[in-house]
Design a protein around this motif. Structure first.
Motif, PDB file in Angstrom:
ATOM      1  N   THR A 151      52.381  44.666  21.145  1.00 44.99           N
ATOM      2  CA  THR A 151      52.379  45.190  22.527  1.00 44.99           C
ATOM      3  C   THR A 151      51.942  44.098  23.505  1.00 44.99           C
ATOM      4  N   ILE A 152      52.674  44.003  24.621  1.00 48.83           N
ATOM      5  CA  ILE A 152      52.304  43.032  25.671  1.00 48.83           C
ATOM      6  C   ILE A 152      51.938  43.802  26.935  1.00 48.83           C
ATOM      7  N   LEU A 153      50.805  43.413  27.503  1.00 49.34           N
ATOM      8  CA  LEU A 153      50.305  44.042  28.734  1.00 49.34           C
ATOM      9  C   LEU A 153      50.587  43.105  29.900  1.00 49.34           C
ATOM     10  N   GLY A 154      51.178  43.645  30.963  1.00 51.03           N
ATOM     11  CA  GLY A 154      51.393  42.866  32.186  1.00 51.03           C
ATOM     12  C   GLY A 154      50.419  43.315  33.258  1.00 51.03           C
ATOM     13  N   GLN A 155      49.776  42.359  33.908  1.00 53.98           N
ATOM     14  CA  GLN A 155      48.816  42.700  34.960  1.00 53.98           C
ATOM     15  C   GLN A 155      49.374  42.250  36.312  1.00 53.98           C
ATOM     16  N   LEU A 156      49.566  43.200  37.223  1.00 54.69           N
ATOM     17  CA  LEU A 156      50.088  42.914  38.557  1.00 54.69           C
ATOM     18  C   LEU A 156      49.059  43.362  39.578  1.00 54.69           C
ATOM     19  N   PHE A 157      48.274  42.431  40.076  1.00 54.48           N
ATOM     20  CA  PHE A 157      47.216  42.762  41.036  1.00 54.48           C
ATOM     21  C   PHE A 157      47.582  42.210  42.414  1.00 54.48           C
ATOM     22  N   TYR A 158      47.911  43.131  43.315  1.00 54.48           N
ATOM     23  CA  TYR A 158      48.261  42.777  44.690  1.00 54.48           C
ATOM     24  C   TYR A 158      47.030  42.835  45.595  1.00 54.48           C
ATOM     25  N   GLU A 159      45.906  43.250  45.023  1.00 55.54           N
ATOM     26  CA  GLU A 159      44.618  43.235  45.734  1.00 55.54           C
ATOM     27  C   GLU A 159      43.606  42.579  44.801  1.00 55.54           C
ATOM     28  N   ASN A 160      42.526  42.084  45.378  1.00 55.08           N
ATOM     29  CA  ASN A 160      41.509  41.389  44.585  1.00 55.08           C
ATOM     30  C   ASN A 160      40.826  42.322  43.586  1.00 55.08           C
ATOM     31  N   SER A 161      40.360  41.732  42.510  1.00 55.63           N
ATOM     32  CA  SER A 161      39.629  42.494  41.491  1.00 55.63           C
ATOM     33  C   SER A 161      38.886  41.530  40.577  1.00 55.63           C
ATOM     34  N   THR A 162      37.721  41.940  40.151  1.00 60.58           N
ATOM     35  CA  THR A 162      37.020  41.233  39.069  1.00 60.58           C
ATOM     36  C   THR A 162      36.921  42.161  37.859  1.00 60.58           C
ATOM     37  N   ARG A 163      36.277  43.314  38.070  1.00 59.91           N
ATOM     38  CA  ARG A 163      36.008  44.227  36.951  1.00 59.91           C
ATOM     39  C   ARG A 163      37.273  44.769  36.282  1.00 59.91           C
ATOM     40  N   THR A 164      38.141  45.366  37.104  1.00 60.93           N
ATOM     41  CA  THR A 164      39.279  46.088  36.534  1.00 60.93           C
ATOM     42  C   THR A 164      40.227  45.119  35.824  1.00 60.93           C
ATOM     43  N   ARG A 165      40.542  44.019  36.485  1.00 61.77           N
ATOM     44  CA  ARG A 165      41.515  43.075  35.910  1.00 61.77           C
ATOM     45  C   ARG A 165      40.985  42.462  34.611  1.00 61.77           C
ATOM     46  N   ILE A 166      39.751  41.976  34.661  1.00 63.29           N
ATOM     47  CA  ILE A 166      39.225  41.288  33.469  1.00 63.29           C
ATOM     48  C   ILE A 166      38.956  42.286  32.336  1.00 63.29           C
ATOM     49  N   SER A 167      38.529  43.500  32.682  1.00 59.61           N
ATOM     50  CA  SER A 167      38.248  44.448  31.586  1.00 59.61           C
ATOM     51  C   SER A 167      39.538  44.924  30.923  1.00 59.61           C
ATOM     52  N   PHE A 168      40.627  45.065  31.688  1.00 57.27           N
ATOM     53  CA  PHE A 168      41.898  45.401  31.028  1.00 57.27           C
ATOM     54  C   PHE A 168      42.345  44.228  30.144  1.00 57.27           C
ATOM     55  N   GLU A 169      42.134  43.009  30.620  1.00 56.62           N
ATOM     56  CA  GLU A 169      42.534  41.843  29.820  1.00 56.62           C
ATOM     57  C   GLU A 169      41.719  41.774  28.523  1.00 56.62           C
ATOM     58  N   LEU A 170      40.410  41.992  28.636  1.00 58.93           N
ATOM     59  CA  LEU A 170      39.570  41.967  27.428  1.00 58.93           C
ATOM     60  C   LEU A 170      39.919  43.125  26.493  1.00 58.93           C
ATOM     61  N   ALA A 171      40.179  44.299  27.085  1.00 58.41           N
ATOM     62  CA  ALA A 171      40.539  45.468  26.266  1.00 58.41           C
ATOM     63  C   ALA A 171      41.810  45.173  25.475  1.00 58.41           C
ATOM     64  N   ALA A 172      42.796  44.576  26.151  1.00 52.77           N
ATOM     65  CA  ALA A 172      44.048  44.234  25.471  1.00 52.77           C
ATOM     66  C   ALA A 172      43.780  43.247  24.331  1.00 52.77           C
ATOM     67  N   LYS A 173      42.968  42.244  24.603  1.00 50.89           N
ATOM     68  CA  LYS A 173      42.666  41.221  23.577  1.00 50.89           C
ATOM     69  C   LYS A 173      41.946  41.845  22.386  1.00 50.89           C
ATOM     70  N   HIS A 174      40.976  42.722  22.652  1.00 56.18           N
ATOM     71  CA  HIS A 174      40.251  43.384  21.551  1.00 56.18           C
ATOM     72  C   HIS A 174      41.209  44.171  20.652  1.00 56.18           C
ATOM     73  N   LEU A 175      42.295  44.679  21.259  1.00 58.39           N
ATOM     74  CA  LEU A 175      43.257  45.477  20.484  1.00 58.39           C
ATOM     75  C   LEU A 175      44.412  44.614  19.964  1.00 58.39           C
ATOM     76  N   GLY A 176      44.258  43.318  20.041  1.00 64.95           N
ATOM     77  CA  GLY A 176      45.259  42.401  19.467  1.00 64.95           C
ATOM     78  C   GLY A 176      46.503  42.237  20.319  1.00 64.95           C
ATOM     79  N   MET A 177      46.489  42.774  21.561  1.00 72.61           N
ATOM     80  CA  MET A 177      47.666  42.654  22.430  1.00 72.61           C
ATOM     81  C   MET A 177      47.663  41.306  23.149  1.00 72.61           C
ATOM     82  N   GLN A 178      48.869  40.901  23.577  1.00 80.63           N
ATOM     83  CA  GLN A 178      48.941  39.767  24.504  1.00 80.63           C
ATOM     84  C   GLN A 178      48.837  40.315  25.927  1.00 80.63           C
ATOM     85  N   SER A 179      48.257  39.539  26.801  1.00 86.42           N
ATOM     86  CA  SER A 179      48.123  39.975  28.188  1.00 86.42           C
ATOM     87  C   SER A 179      48.666  38.889  29.111  1.00 86.42           C
ATOM     88  N   ILE A 180      49.558  39.284  30.027  1.00 83.87           N
ATOM     89  CA  ILE A 180      50.166  38.347  30.977  1.00 83.87           C
ATOM     90  C   ILE A 180      49.735  38.754  32.378  1.00 83.87           C
TER      91      ILE A 180
END
Ligand code: CP
Length: 298
Positions: free
Chosen positions: A37-66
């Motif tokens: 599974t590949i996760l795509g992150q499209l952030f049109y507004e600033n973020s620290t918590r939400t963006r990085i936690s989705f990226e870490l969550a994806a990594k913990h589950l073995g997914m690639q994150s773009i």
């Protein structure tokens, strides 16, 4: 549920399963692997918590994150966001985490993009921020599991808060005992279907079990909304003294980012009752539960 667009699309049992699963992930020694599974992150507004936690969550589950850099993407050459999502889906991205200033945009993408696409709303305008509300209730339940007995107080810029909207829907779904919004007149909730609203901080805080302060969202203020910082600090900024109106074992929360000294006295941020960093920590586990549930529907 195919997408995570808002809390209203979920049943009580689906929400409870997500919270239980996130709590399980928090103490698990190993996680399932979804390496295809590949996760795509499209952030049109600033973020620290939400963006990085989705990226870490994806990594913990073995997914690639773009992470798509919107500023250098072909949207700058006129491509629509729908075509951007479909283009990335054609390359094999299945899950899309979207943050955007437009209310309802994630739902529009879910309706119009390729059927393979699954959309996660990471905050749309003033409408909804469902993953934040879910991690907040997870954090509350860890400390105070009897939701029916709780007085939950939310203070601040409720009107522009997508977090407040999602929390109102979630408190209604989980039947939280009392929900009270404390806000100046101009920031009272636009739509109130659960709980009540007051302009009195002292009245709202009285005997509260959970106190959450919201960020003053200056970027969303309308031209006719004049924000007087000194007045706001005087009437609504949470001080240590005012916090004592709540129950002695009350917990203090903030979805972040915090403006220290505006929403609350700086010393409260790291006070023993503060769960602000626990919310951030739980965000990774809740987002793992969300990602897993979307790709393995029951
Ligand atoms: N609470 C929240 O959405 O924080 P970020 O804007 O840092 O993602």
């Amino acid at each position: 549920v195919k997408h995570l667009l808002d809390i209203e699309s979920f049943s009580h049992d689906e929400v409870m399963r997500l919270i239980q699963r996130a709590l399980y992930f928090k103490q698990a020694a190993a996680y399932p692997n979804f390496s295809s599974t590949i996760l795509g992150q499209l952030f049109y507004e600033n973020s620290t918590r939400t963006r990085i936690s989705f990226e870490l969550a994806a990594k913990h589950l073995g997914m690639q994150s773009i992470d798509l850099d919107i500023q250098t993407s072909s949207e700058q050459k006129g491509e629509t966001i729908e075509d951007t999502v479909d283009t990335l889906a054609a390359m094999g991205i299945q899950l899309f985490v979207i943050r955007h200033a437009e209310n309802g945009l994630p739902a529009k993408l879910a309706a119009n993009c390729s059927p393979s696409v699954q959309i996660i709303n990471a905050g749309d305008g003033t409408h909804a921020h469902p993953s934040q509300a879910l991690l907040d209730l997870m954090t509350v339940m860890e400390k105070k599991p009897d939701l029916h007995a709780l007085k939950f107080v939310i203070i601040g810029d409720v009107r522009h808060s997508r977090v407040a909207n999602s929390l109102q829907a979630l408190c209604a779904l989980l039947k939280v005992g009392q929900l009270v919004f404390v806000a100046p007149k101009m920031w009272q909730p636009q739509s109130l279907h659960y709980g009540l609203a007051t302009e009195s901080l002292a009245q709202g805080l009285k005997d509260a079990d959970v106190v959450m302060c919201l960020r003053v969202q200056r970027e969303r203020l309308l031209s006719n909304e004049v924000f007087n910082l000194a007045q706001y600090q005087n009437d609504f900024s949470l001080s240590e003294e005012m916090f004592r109106q709540a129950k002695p074992d009350a917990i203090l929360m903030h979805p972040g980012p915090i403006n220290r000294g505006v929403e609350m006295e700086a010393s409260l941020v790291s006070a023993p009752q503060s769960l602000i960093l626990e919310q951030v920590k739980n965000g990774v586990f809740m987002r793992m539960a969300i990602l897993e549930s979307l790709i393995t529907p029951s």
